[in-house]
Write an enzyme that holds these catalytic residues in place. Structure first.
Site, PDB file in Angstrom:
ATOM      1  N   CYS A 199      -0.488 -21.579  -6.052  1.00  0.00           N
ATOM      2  CA  CYS A 199       0.437 -21.754  -5.881  1.00  0.00           C
ATOM      3  C   CYS A 199       1.852 -22.395  -5.539  1.00  0.00           C
ATOM      4  O   CYS A 199       1.034 -22.929  -4.295  1.00  0.00           O
ATOM      5  CB  CYS A 199       0.666 -19.731  -6.334  1.00  0.00           C
ATOM      6  N   HIS A 233      -5.773  -4.333   1.613  1.00  0.00           N
ATOM      7  CA  HIS A 233      -5.329  -5.807   1.637  1.00  0.00           C
ATOM      8  C   HIS A 233      -4.718  -6.199   2.777  1.00  0.00           C
ATOM      9  O   HIS A 233      -3.592  -5.545   2.666  1.00  0.00           O
ATOM     10  CB  HIS A 233      -5.057  -6.538   0.428  1.00  0.00           C
ATOM     11  N   GLU A 287      -2.223  -8.381   2.861  1.00  0.00           N
ATOM     12  CA  GLU A 287      -0.746  -8.535   1.960  1.00  0.00           C
ATOM     13  C   GLU A 287      -0.292  -6.651   2.103  1.00  0.00           C
ATOM     14  O   GLU A 287       1.145  -6.585   2.084  1.00  0.00           O
ATOM     15  CB  GLU A 287      -0.793  -8.833   1.026  1.00  0.00           C
ATOM     16  N   THR A 294       2.039  -8.532  -4.712  1.00  0.00           N
ATOM     17  CA  THR A 294       2.312  -9.756  -5.310  1.00  0.00           C
ATOM     18  C   THR A 294       1.458  -9.703  -6.425  1.00  0.00           C
ATOM     19  O   THR A 294       1.877 -10.639  -7.326  1.00  0.00           O
ATOM     20  CB  THR A 294       3.034 -10.506  -4.623  1.00  0.00           C
ATOM     21  N   SER A 308     -10.518 -12.297  -4.370  1.00  0.00           N
ATOM     22  CA  SER A 308      -9.299 -13.206  -4.378  1.00  0.00           C
ATOM     23  C   SER A 308      -8.334 -11.604  -5.160  1.00  0.00           C
ATOM     24  O   SER A 308      -8.887 -11.950  -6.621  1.00  0.00           O
ATOM     25  CB  SER A 308      -8.934 -14.395  -4.855  1.00  0.00           C
TER      26      SER A 308
END
Ligand code: SF4
Length: 415
Positions: free
Chosen positions: A60, A183, A185, A251, A321
């Site tokens: 991405c 995580h 993020e 996200t 992931s």
């Protein structure tokens, strides 16, 4: 969208040709609305093997941006010590390549320190990963005199979530973050949100329904602090801080899960405060979801791919992931699905080693290829998976069949 300079070893001639061709076709079709976009998979017909490749998959924007910055940093700074706060993205091959170029990881994925901050000097370079980092770590680096701006690979789509939570914080809403509490993020988003407003993380619908019990008063406030330990901001008041809320998310969550969580909490607020349609905004901030474009496209492409009546699906990506595991989840609902991180996991035409992300173990499955003609396989990959790995998987699968068409013939069809 901007294109990036990522090492050629991550690219694949086959996938590049397919993606280019599909993009051109999309431009010609010009869908009237986003709902009319074409998410049909691409068929690679080898004869007895038919592979259906998802319309969107692989690297991405944020991942390519991070890889470009990391390799450029190595090139421009010979002799300097270069560190990464943690894995830059969740792909073992990319991370191993970075380490082979001399980059050292300071933390593992769960925040465990591998290299102490005491070892850093102002002369060192520290890269911030695509997931972003916490304000606390950023301050630590600033205090050490380390410049981070030039070497910050935080994805702009992650920053967009931080901006969204800033906006709702300014209107005095508490931020509910749908994400995986450990995580990177989510930890970064939580840190940014908590600097401006009371914040709490919910990992799934089950935790959300428990949170709702504190909103409605079904559960006494005291239990919250144990139940949500490590997931709420300092001085969080269960009685005051759940009166006005807004939802943002990591996200890479499953779009349908985030939507369900936001809809559910909205309904809880409507019932608790007996809100009329025009008054909902008094208690619930309409944030829509904060999934990034790549997560959304990849999930929509999987839904499009699943319309095909296939025998099995193979999903390629790093086992840790988040976005990849959600693609696996979608496929698993429909057909036997094998989550692998490279072609070596396909041991033979009979055996495959694959990851069960629910139980966090690698399993060996025998006779994974059905005995029929043709065998139809769906393939996709996560946002941090190089296209070269997808090509490797396709080549390996094709080698177990009598190919009426060779790989080069297939590439030529897309050129
Ligand atoms: S998955 Fe989305 S948010 Fe994450 S790095 Fe890629 S583009 Fe950015």
């Amino acid at each position: 969208m901007k294109s990036f300079d990522v090492p050629i070893i991550y690219r694949s001639p086959l996938i590049t040709a397919i993606k280019k061709k599909r993009k051109e076709q999309d431009k010609m079709k010009k869908p009237a609305s986003p709902a009319d976009r074409d998410f049909t998979p691409t068929l690679l017909g080898f004869g007895p093997l038919q592979i259906y490749l998802a319309r969107h998959f692989g690297f991405c924007y944020g991942v390519e941006n991070a890889i470009e910055i990391a390799f450029r940093t190595v090139e421009e700074n010979p002799g300097k010590r270069i560190f990464l706060l943690s894995e830059m993205i969740h792909n073992p091959q990319v991370n191993a390549d970075l380490q082979a170029h001399g980059i050292q990881f300071m933390q593992d994925n769960y925040g465990k320190q591998l290299i102490s901050f005491d070892e850093l000097t102002a002369d060192d370079i520290v890269l911030i990963p695509a997931f972003g980092t916490t304000l606390e770590l950023e301050k630590k680096l600033d205090d050490l005199g380390i410049q981070t701006e030039k070497y910050n690979t935080t994805c702009p789509f992650v920053e967009k979530v931080w901006n969204r939570s800033d906006q709702i914080a300014k209107k005095n809403y508490t931020i509910v973050i749908h994400g995986k509490p450990k995580h990177e993020e989510t930890r970064a988003t939580f840190s940014h949100a908590a600097a401006n407003a009371p914040s709490v993380i919910v990992k799934d619908m089950q935790q959300t329904t428990e949170l709702a019990k504190y909103i409605t008063g079904q559960k006494p406030p005291a239990g919250f602090y144990q139940e949500f330990k490590g997931q709420y901001s300092e001085d969080f008041s269960v009685t005051k801080d759940l009166e006005r809320i807004g939802v943002v998310n990591q996200t890479t969550m499953l779009a349908s899960d985030t939507q369900a969580i936001a809809d559910y909490l909205k309904q809880v607020m409507i019932e608790k405060y007996d809100l009329a349609a025009g008054d909902i905004g008094e208690r619930f901030a309409d944030t829509r979801d904060t999934l990034c474009y790549a997560t959304l496209e990849n999930q929509q492409a999987v839904s499009g791919m699943l319309q095909t009546n296939a025998d099995l699906a193979i999903v390629i990506g790093g086992y840790n992931s988040s976005n990849t595991s959600h693609l696996v989840e979608l496929c698993e609902e429909k057909l036997p699905t094998y989550f692998i991180n490279n072609e070596e996991k396909i041991l033979s035409g009979k055996e495959i080693l694959h990851y069960n992300f629910h139980t966090k173990e690698e399993l060996l499955t025998k006779d994974f290829l059905p005995k029929k003609d043709p065998v139809k396989i769906l393939i996709t990959s996560g946002a941090s998976c190089p296209d070269a790995l997808v090509e490797g998987v396709i080549e390996k699968l094709a080698s177990y069949f009598h190919q009426e068409k060779k790989m080069q013939d297939i590439i030529n069809e897309f050129l």
